[in-house]
Design a protein around this motif. Structure first.
Motif, PDB file in Angstrom:
ATOM      1  N   ARG A 186       0.844  -1.188   0.000  1.00  0.00           N
ATOM      2  CA  ARG A 186       0.000   0.000   0.000  1.00  0.00           C
ATOM      3  C   ARG A 186       0.886   1.247   0.000  1.00  0.00           C
ATOM      4  O   ARG A 186       1.972   1.266   0.594  1.00  0.00           O
ATOM      5  N   ASP A 187       0.401   2.284  -0.663  1.00  0.00           N
ATOM      6  CA  ASP A 187       1.130   3.543  -0.785  1.00  0.00           C
ATOM      7  C   ASP A 187       0.121   4.663  -0.545  1.00  0.00           C
ATOM      8  O   ASP A 187      -0.495   5.158  -1.486  1.00  0.00           O
ATOM      9  N   GLY A 208      -3.246   4.502  -2.276  1.00  0.00           N
ATOM     10  CA  GLY A 208      -3.046   3.725  -3.496  1.00  0.00           C
ATOM     11  C   GLY A 208      -2.118   2.547  -3.280  1.00  0.00           C
ATOM     12  O   GLY A 208      -2.098   1.918  -2.218  1.00  0.00           O
ATOM     13  N   TYR A 209      -1.327   2.272  -4.309  1.00  0.00           N
ATOM     14  CA  TYR A 209      -0.481   1.078  -4.292  1.00  0.00           C
ATOM     15  C   TYR A 209       0.891   1.406  -4.873  1.00  0.00           C
ATOM     16  O   TYR A 209       1.034   2.285  -5.740  1.00  0.00           O
ATOM     17  N   ARG A 210       1.896   0.659  -4.409  1.00  0.00           N
ATOM     18  CA  ARG A 210       3.219   0.683  -5.019  1.00  0.00           C
ATOM     19  C   ARG A 210       3.522  -0.720  -5.522  1.00  0.00           C
ATOM     20  O   ARG A 210       3.522  -1.680  -4.751  1.00  0.00           O
ATOM     21  N   ARG A 244       6.308  -2.986  -7.395  1.00  0.00           N
ATOM     22  CA  ARG A 244       7.655  -3.147  -7.932  1.00  0.00           C
ATOM     23  C   ARG A 244       7.707  -4.476  -8.680  1.00  0.00           C
ATOM     24  O   ARG A 244       7.335  -5.521  -8.137  1.00  0.00           O
ATOM     25  N   ASP A 293       9.261   0.505 -10.895  1.00  0.00           N
ATOM     26  CA  ASP A 293       8.691   1.028  -9.642  1.00  0.00           C
ATOM     27  C   ASP A 293       7.488   1.886 -10.031  1.00  0.00           C
ATOM     28  O   ASP A 293       7.636   3.011 -10.512  1.00  0.00           O
ATOM     29  N   ARG A 299       3.649   3.536  -9.244  1.00  0.00           N
ATOM     30  CA  ARG A 299       2.702   4.026  -8.236  1.00  0.00           C
ATOM     31  C   ARG A 299       1.310   4.113  -8.873  1.00  0.00           C
ATOM     32  O   ARG A 299       1.161   4.637  -9.983  1.00  0.00           O
ATOM     33  N   THR A 333      -3.044   4.892  -8.144  1.00  0.00           N
ATOM     34  CA  THR A 333      -4.044   5.510  -7.286  1.00  0.00           C
ATOM     35  C   THR A 333      -4.900   4.427  -6.628  1.00  0.00           C
ATOM     36  O   THR A 333      -4.774   3.234  -6.933  1.00  0.00           O
ATOM     37  N   ARG A 344      -2.568   4.435 -13.247  1.00  0.00           N
ATOM     38  CA  ARG A 344      -1.119   4.549 -13.184  1.00  0.00           C
ATOM     39  C   ARG A 344      -0.707   5.981 -12.879  1.00  0.00           C
ATOM     40  O   ARG A 344      -1.198   6.939 -13.493  1.00  0.00           O
ATOM     41  N   THR A 348       3.139   7.647 -11.229  1.00  0.00           N
ATOM     42  CA  THR A 348       4.533   7.745 -11.649  1.00  0.00           C
ATOM     43  C   THR A 348       5.092   6.360 -11.981  1.00  0.00           C
ATOM     44  O   THR A 348       4.607   5.330 -11.511  1.00  0.00           O
TER      45      THR A 348
END
Length: 491
Positions: free
Chosen positions: A84-85, A88-90, A92, A152, A154, A156, A161, A163
């Motif tokens: 989780r970021d 949103g989400y990260r 990799r 990598d 990022r 929402t 999509r 960055t």
């Protein structure tokens, strides 16, 4: 989504049918000039490069990546970690770093340009790279440190999509999963963080795909089971939802790569034209013939997503939908961008690039090198830039060869399934016509072939198996007269 050749299961096919099938597969590879052996100079160069690879300095071995692949896979191109970021989400996504082990302009580079892709056959696979590289040194196997290109990304909270960055780093996969294991763990609520978030992100990305008018082809795997008596039985295995979720991560990455290339003014896109009105009309006939309703105002992507993958008739519909996914190719550019209509992969409904399978597909190595340089603000390596103009033709030939091998191996298997059933009648539906007959779809076994005779489009008919020749990869069918629609087609 790549369609792989038929998979055999069950006892070793030691019967006469099995021996003929083995000969048929070998004959297909011979006819298509599949390069089954690597020259000694290639193997020697690989040994030298594995002893002194060009490894990245960045260390991301603390990131708990995992791989998700079919059972028994050793050529592991991708490893994923999701967290989780904020809201949103990260994501990799580590991709095998083939250039770390490859001498550009060397013997292996020349050999893989002749191959283009890994070739999958029911009895074996012919790899793009020697197994010492593709199944060991460059493969993202669990519990070993490997060089990788790390995307990598990022997203929402809605899966859009944001960055995107790309860099080389050393990584370690913590565990290897099969799709079935992932599905079982997620369904039971027992999956680790990445697996549970894979479902969330995958479903969000599927929703985004629908919103932009995209379509994925949930191609079932054709399985041939050999029973204890040596008889062959053909089935279509539906894809698991976990396979869709995982595919969405690859699609997400490919779209990020395309955006990076277009912004940087150099790269190679995977493109595909819109399905023609004729192919859509034929697919509608096939859908109707197979007993399903496709609302006139529903896009074909949404229709495909709504099919029941455990329904044999719906699996046959998915198989028929391949006609809508034709004409794919590659578009290169360096400086001047291609026209808008030559940037898009129509089924994905967005610009897209192949960058997630470098162990199995030639073009990905160059796409990754281009994107990594652009992301870092450096000049694209000369070896990658200079190769771009030749890649579309190299990949077109590889595409043609692998599809021909796949098609002919499937035909051999269909002949093996029906060779002991010559003279029997099967129920089938008529999905198209041609000058000397009709095209019919059998549901059990799930075989699609031409048949002599006339019948109405969409009608249910009885067909007789007149002959089945495994070595020639030919099945001859005949429409049994009587009871067909008067609106007949065919010769």
């Amino acid at each position: 989504m790549v369609q792989r050749a038929t998979r055999l299961s069950g006892p070793s096919p030691s019967s006469e049918t099995g021996r003929l099938l083995d000969r048929a597969f070998a004959l297909v590879r011979q006819e298509e000039k599949v390069r089954t052996e690597f020259p000694p100079e290639v193997l020697a160069e690989v040994e030298r490069s594995m002893a002194a690879p060009d490894l990245p300095e960045r260390d991301e071995t603390t990131v708990p990546f995992v791989t998700i692949d079919p059972p028994g896979s050793m050529d592991l191109d991708q490893a994923v970690h999701i967290e989780r970021d904020g809201d949103g989400y990260r994501v990799r996504y580590a991709i095998a770093d083939v250039p770390s082990f490859l001498v550009e302009g060397g013997a292996l580079d020349a050999e893989v340009r002749l191959r283009g892709m890994t070739v999958y056959c029911p009895d074996t696979r012919v790899p793009l790279h020697p197994s010492a590289l593709s199944e060991d040194a460059a493969s993202l196997l669990p519990a070993v440190v490997r060089p990788a290109y790390v995307w990598d990304l990022r997203l929402t909270a809605e899966g859009e999509r944001g960055t995107a960055d790309l860099y080389r780093a050393m990584v370690r996969s913590e565990r290897r999963y099969t799709y079935a294991e992932v599905q079982e763990l997620v369904d039971g609520g027992q999956g680790e963080g990445t697996l549970m978030l894979l479902q969330e992100v995958g479903e969000q990305r599927i929703a985004r795909e629908s919103a932009r008018g995209g379509a994925s082809l949930p191609m079932p795997e054709q399985e041939v089971h050999v029973d204890d008596e040596g008889h062959y039985h053909l089935r279509l295995r539906p894809l698991l939802p976990a396979e869709d979720w995982n595919a969405q991560i690859s699609l997400l990455t490919g779209m990020a790569a395309a955006a990076l290339m277009l912004e940087g003014g150099v790269g190679i896109l995977r493109t595909m034209p819109e399905a023609t009105p004729q192919s859509v009309a034929r697919f509608r006939r096939e859908v109707r013939a197979l007993g399903s309703d496709w609302p006139q105002d529903m896009r074909y992507g949404d229709f495909l997503r709504g099919l029941d993958r455990n329904d044999p008739a719906h699996l046959a519909i998915v198989n028929a939908a391949t006609a809508l996914f034709r004409g794919a190719g590659y578009t290169t550019f360096d400086g001047e961008l291609p026209p808008e209509d030559q940037r898009v992969q129509a089924a994905i409904a967005a610009p897209y690039a192949h960058v997630t399978a470098p162990l199995r597909r030639l073009v990905d190595r160059f796409g990754l090198a281009v994107c990594e340089a652009l992301a870092a603000g450096r000049d694209v390596p000369a070896w990658a830039r200079e190769a771009l103009p030749a890649l579309p033709d190299l990949m077109a030939e590889a595409d043609r060869r692998t599809k021909s091998v796949d098609r002919q191996c499937i035909s051999a298997v269909e002949a093996a399934v029906l060779v002991d059933r010559v003279g029997e009648h099967f129920e089938a539906v008529v999905v198209d016509g041609f000058d000397k007959g009709v095209v019919v779809q059998l549901l059990d076994p799930p075989v699609s072939e031409r048949a002599r005779g006339t019948a109405g489009l969409g009608s249910t008919v009885q067909v007789e198996v007149e002959s089945a020749d495994i070595l020639r990869r030919v099945v001859e069918l005949r429409v049994v007269p009587g009871g067909n629609s008067p609106a007949a087609v065919g010769g």
